[in-house]
Design a protein around this motif. Structure first.
Motif, PDB file in Angstrom:
ATOM      1  N   ASN A 106      -4.147   8.328  -1.048  1.00  0.00           N
ATOM      2  CA  ASN A 106      -3.615   9.028  -2.220  1.00  0.00           C
ATOM      3  C   ASN A 106      -4.583   9.004  -3.395  1.00  0.00           C
ATOM      4  OD1 ASN A 106      -1.030   9.783  -1.059  1.00  0.00           O
ATOM      5  ND2 ASN A 106      -0.566   7.612  -1.120  1.00  0.00           N
ATOM      6  N   ASP A 107      -5.412   7.977  -3.464  1.00  0.00           N
ATOM      7  CA  ASP A 107      -6.476   7.971  -4.465  1.00  0.00           C
ATOM      8  C   ASP A 107      -7.419   9.149  -4.217  1.00  0.00           C
ATOM      9  OD1 ASP A 107      -6.517   5.015  -5.935  1.00  0.00           O
ATOM     10  OD2 ASP A 107      -5.656   4.978  -3.939  1.00  0.00           O
ATOM     11  N   ASP A 124      -0.881   1.224  -8.063  1.00  0.00           N
ATOM     12  CA  ASP A 124       0.464   0.728  -7.791  1.00  0.00           C
ATOM     13  C   ASP A 124       0.469  -0.636  -7.111  1.00  0.00           C
ATOM     14  OD1 ASP A 124       1.950   3.065  -8.727  1.00  0.00           O
ATOM     15  OD2 ASP A 124       1.033   4.100  -7.023  1.00  0.00           O
ATOM     16  N   ALA A 161       5.199  -1.686   0.451  1.00  0.00           N
ATOM     17  CA  ALA A 161       4.492  -0.407   0.353  1.00  0.00           C
ATOM     18  C   ALA A 161       5.485   0.728   0.162  1.00  0.00           C
ATOM     19  CB  ALA A 161       3.680  -0.168   1.624  1.00  0.00           C
ATOM     20  N   ILE A 178      -4.568   1.266   1.775  1.00  0.00           N
ATOM     21  CA  ILE A 178      -4.597   2.031   0.526  1.00  0.00           C
ATOM     22  C   ILE A 178      -5.842   2.921   0.474  1.00  0.00           C
ATOM     23  CG2 ILE A 178      -5.897   0.388  -0.885  1.00  0.00           C
ATOM     24  CD1 ILE A 178      -2.609   2.081  -1.995  1.00  0.00           C
ATOM     25  N   GLY A 235       0.803  -1.217   0.000  1.00  0.00           N
ATOM     26  CA  GLY A 235       0.000   0.000   0.000  1.00  0.00           C
ATOM     27  C   GLY A 235       0.831   1.260   0.000  1.00  0.00           C
ATOM     28  N   ASP A 236       0.379   2.220   0.811  1.00  0.00           N
ATOM     29  CA  ASP A 236       0.904   3.583   0.750  1.00  0.00           C
ATOM     30  C   ASP A 236       1.828   3.904   1.917  1.00  0.00           C
ATOM     31  OD1 ASP A 236      -0.847   3.966   2.899  1.00  0.00           O
ATOM     32  OD2 ASP A 236      -2.416   4.843   1.635  1.00  0.00           O
ATOM     33  N   SER A 237       1.978   5.191   2.191  1.00  0.00           N
ATOM     34  CA  SER A 237       2.939   5.639   3.202  1.00  0.00           C
ATOM     35  C   SER A 237       2.613   5.138   4.597  1.00  0.00           C
ATOM     36  CB  SER A 237       3.015   7.168   3.207  1.00  0.00           C
ATOM     37  OG  SER A 237       1.736   7.736   3.423  1.00  0.00           O
ATOM     38  N   GLY A 276       3.170   7.596  -1.332  1.00  0.00           N
ATOM     39  CA  GLY A 276       2.559   8.104  -2.546  1.00  0.00           C
ATOM     40  C   GLY A 276       1.812   7.069  -3.357  1.00  0.00           C
ATOM     41  N   ALA A 277       1.845   5.813  -2.926  1.00  0.00           N
ATOM     42  CA  ALA A 277       1.206   4.752  -3.702  1.00  0.00           C
ATOM     43  C   ALA A 277      -0.302   4.937  -3.773  1.00  0.00           C
ATOM     44  CB  ALA A 277       1.541   3.388  -3.119  1.00  0.00           C
ATOM     45  N   ARG A 278      -0.826   4.653  -4.949  1.00  0.00           N
ATOM     46  CA  ARG A 278      -2.271   4.603  -5.172  1.00  0.00           C
ATOM     47  C   ARG A 278      -2.660   3.154  -5.469  1.00  0.00           C
ATOM     48  NH1 ARG A 278      -2.851   9.192  -9.672  1.00  0.00           N
ATOM     49  NH2 ARG A 278      -0.735   8.522 -10.139  1.00  0.00           N
TER      50      ARG A 278
END
Length: 198
Positions: free
Chosen positions: A75-76, A52, A44, A72, A7-9, A47-49
């Motif tokens: 960022n979406d 990604d 992860a 996640i 996933g993301d940050s 910045g991941a959406r």
């Protein structure tokens, strides 16, 4: 037990000053206390959406994951990705993990209205959009065979009431924030690990 964070940050641990206070190590420690031997992999990145996730899933499957935790959606939301688009990408990621025999636990999009950068006049709108996005994600995860951990319900009031839950950037969690998120995720992750062990 091979535990992977995707996933993301937030899944990557941005905001904490110590690695051991981030989600991966905190969840791995919970599993160890429950009697599992755990190897941790974090795929992860900040910045991941949802778009990604495909590459992250490939890396997790290649590493032989048993349990994947996916965080996640934030960022979406900030990049105005349509809910149906992001949810389909999440669905496909979960379905691919399940097809590889991986147990999947997902934390959906957070309520971004509690972030201090959001103007008070927009908080109700941002909260509604965040909630709607998370609902579409939840339906997609269930269809794909994953489990949704209702982290947002458990932690949003705490983050809204206590600024110390945020890191210095006032956006990512602090160590205390990560502990709260890990506590909310832990029951679903422990149950997934138990299913995988059986």
């Amino acid at each position: 037990m091979r535990l992977c964070l995707l996933g993301d940050s937030i899944a990557a641990g941005v905001g904490s000053t110590r690695r051991e206070d981030t989600l991966g190590p905190l969840l791995a420690e919970r599993l160890r206390k429950a009697g599992h031997r755990v190897d941790l992999g974090v795929h992860a990145f900040a910045g991941a959406r949802s778009a990604d996730l495909r590459a992250q899933v490939r890396a997790a499957v290649a590493s032989g994951a048993d349990v994947a935790v996916v965080v996640i959606g934030a960022n979406d939301l900030t990049r105005f990705v349509p809910a149906q688009v992001g949810a389909q990408q999440l669905h496909d990621a979960v379905a691919d993990l399940r097809a590889a025999g991986v147990e999947v636990v997902v934390a959906t999009a957070p309520d971004l209205s509690i972030v201090s950068h959001v103007p008070p006049a927009l908080r109700d709108v941002v909260s509604a959009v965040s909630r709607d996005y998370a609902q579409v994600q939840q339906q997609a995860v269930i269809r794909a065979g994953g489990v949704v951990a209702h982290v947002e319900r458990a932690v949003t009031p705490r983050f809204a009431a206590d600024p110390s839950m945020f890191a210095a950037d006032r956006f990512h969690p602090s160590a205390a924030g990560y502990r709260a998120i890990a506590e909310a995720l832990a029951p679903a992750v422990e149950a997934a690990a138990d299913r995988r062990r059986v």
